[in-house]
Enzyme design. Sequence first.
Site, short mmCIF file in Angstrom:
data_model
loop_
_atom_site.label_atom_id
_atom_site.label_comp_id
_atom_site.label_asym_id
_atom_site.label_seq_id
_atom_site.Cartn_x
_atom_site.Cartn_y
_atom_site.Cartn_z
N ASP A 1 9.18 2.64 -5.05
CA ASP A 1 10.35 3.29 -4.48
C ASP A 1 11.57 2.85 -5.31
O ASP A 1 11.60 1.75 -5.84
CB ASP A 1 10.51 2.87 -3.02
N ASP B 1 3.18 6.00 3.14
CA ASP B 1 3.23 4.54 3.07
C ASP B 1 3.91 4.04 4.33
O ASP B 1 4.72 4.76 4.93
CB ASP B 1 4.02 4.06 1.85
#
Length: 371
Positions: free
Chosen positions: A89, A264
Amino acid sequence: MSFQLLHVDGGARRGRLVTPHGTVETPTFMPVGTQATVKTMLMRDVESTGAQVVLGNTYHLMLRPGADRVAAFGGLHRFMNWPHTILTDSGGFQVMSLSALRKIDADGVTFKSHVDGSMHRLTPESAVDIQLKLGADIQMQLDECVRLPADAEAIARSVTISLDWGARARRTFLEAGTGRLQFGIVQGGTDPSERARSAEGLVAIGFDGYAIGGLAVGEPQADMFATIDVTEPSLPATSARYLMGVGTPGDLIGAVARGIDMFDCVMPTREGRHGMAYTSEGKINLKNARFATDDTPLDPAIDCHASREYSRGYLHHLVKVGEPLAATLISWHNIAYYQRLMADLRDAIAAGRFAEERARLAAIWGGGEDT
């Protein structure tokens, strides 16, 4: 590097994502390894659950130990001893949620570290550079994530900024010529028109995949599903779709039904550290006294050492006395359960019986209703 759509059953998709470190069968769930570790777990045990990809985070790794140091170790795969796919990320969410002080301008964001109060600067270009040093297979653009609820002006501004940053991130990524994958992030709160504007703008830029960000921040599940419903039509069927930070098994089931491929969430390990287990029978709290004399395995239906070889009574004991092994074993099981859930959904989609499987799982977890 490519995404191949193999089967469609209703809105659900069965696909295959090829990355430099292996093939990822979708839909898939990614255990979260924010700081180059899945908390309490050995990576070989994460691998044993069937996990194909784990997530790391630019924000945390740029602060500690630093991208240059990870690069000196040969990249994140070697540093954390994970030979398979890694997604990173970009840090936009963490800047919003963790920084005591942040200032966003057209060029990027300046923020105070939650670790030591030092000041840092993150731009779309530097976020790409950091992720390249980490060696991530799938990299995310820097975006501005707003807290919900937010007013219309703040949401529109975040979409405009994120689209501009997406174009800059894509240009930097392509100029680097890495042969890896980069995803854009759709923002827009729960506003249908802003979600569509964001998605269509990102598709025009042309990413390898598309993530839906800015959800799982406390909004009701129905609002999350409704946002997916209005966003999905603007995303190309030929690209992978990733719902960030989600979630419960019910969230995953409902999102898969709406065409999402990747997920996730910290939930399996966070809940595991607090004695909560996701099982074939539903969620159970191993702190409860009723498990003290329970000699049955945690979940014999799951092909996992932690699930089959330790009794609920033993795990109850470990939780009550505060032994760290409790967190390891329950987290291990929870990750294995999530991987089994994804495998069952993949098999059902391929066989054309997703609706039946969805109904079976929804009886345990919810997420089966249409909105």
